[in-house]
Design an enzyme around this catalytic site. Sequence first.
Site, PDB file in Angstrom:
ATOM      1  N   HIS A  21       0.829  -1.203   0.000  1.00  0.00           N
ATOM      2  CA  HIS A  21       0.000   0.000   0.000  1.00  0.00           C
ATOM      3  C   HIS A  21       0.866   1.257   0.000  1.00  0.00           C
ATOM      4  O   HIS A  21       1.619   1.505   0.948  1.00  0.00           O
ATOM      5  CB  HIS A  21      -0.893  -0.020   1.241  1.00  0.00           C
ATOM      6  N   HIS A  43      -1.005  10.754  -2.109  1.00  0.00           N
ATOM      7  CA  HIS A  43      -2.337  10.358  -1.666  1.00  0.00           C
ATOM      8  C   HIS A  43      -3.271  11.543  -1.501  1.00  0.00           C
ATOM      9  O   HIS A  43      -4.363  11.573  -2.057  1.00  0.00           O
ATOM     10  CB  HIS A  43      -2.266   9.589  -0.344  1.00  0.00           C
TER      11      HIS A  43
END
Length: 268
Positions: free
Chosen positions: A38, A80
């Site tokens: 991730h 992100h």
Amino acid sequence: MIAVFVILLLLAMFYIGTVGGRVGHPGIKDLQGWSYAHRGLHGNGIPENSMAAFRAALDHGYGIEFDLHLLKDGNLAIIHDSLLKRTTGQEGRIEDLTTEDLKKYHLEGTEETIPTFQALLDLYDSKAPLIVELKPVNGNHAKLTETACRQLESYPGLYCMESFDPRCILWLKKNRPRIIRGQLAENFFRTNSALSLPLKFILTHSLSHFFTMPDFTAYKYADRKNLSTWICRKLYGVQGVSWTLRTKEEYDTAVKEGWIPIFENFIP
């Protein structure tokens, strides 16, 4: 009484027919059997979504999941959040920067700077699969998705694309049907999301699948036990992707249940 029963039966049939997806894309089998880091293999001084994190994941033999934003100059950056404060300590939004500006923004106090999408593609060069998350902002979903697809046209490796925004997945369905596409979701009633109540209901219960027909459903691990996700995976056979697994126990459970695992903060 019969009329009520018929109405309820029709509603149930409509609901079941809404939460499926597309089954049979040959690329799904190639995505299976991999574990995905991730935002790269980060931690211990390696920032998330950094080239160092992506190199570490590649060195360990993992695929990766990462996030794409559209820059002011039309290029793509990997980060992100739209807001830069958490990851760089500086004010501003990624969408207001150009490619040249990225060199000025250091990640988590390190020498690592915000990477471009092309830098990652050059690094991986088909060595491991990529899960590309599209992060649209202020209605740029079509431009973001189109730009990512265009940049991937010459990429020889295995990849898929996913987003929380069903408009990105719908764009892929209409314009790039051969690309493996996935709908990200969670129980939005447990979040601080600014979505309206109807949208929270639709996205939590996978009702947008009727329009987008995703190849996989990427559902938050803690929220995975809901009826829509069960129907999607077990009745229709749509592949599930589980995020974000933060312990070996969660990882082992997800894999046993047949989910493709996206993990963080440990080595499986």
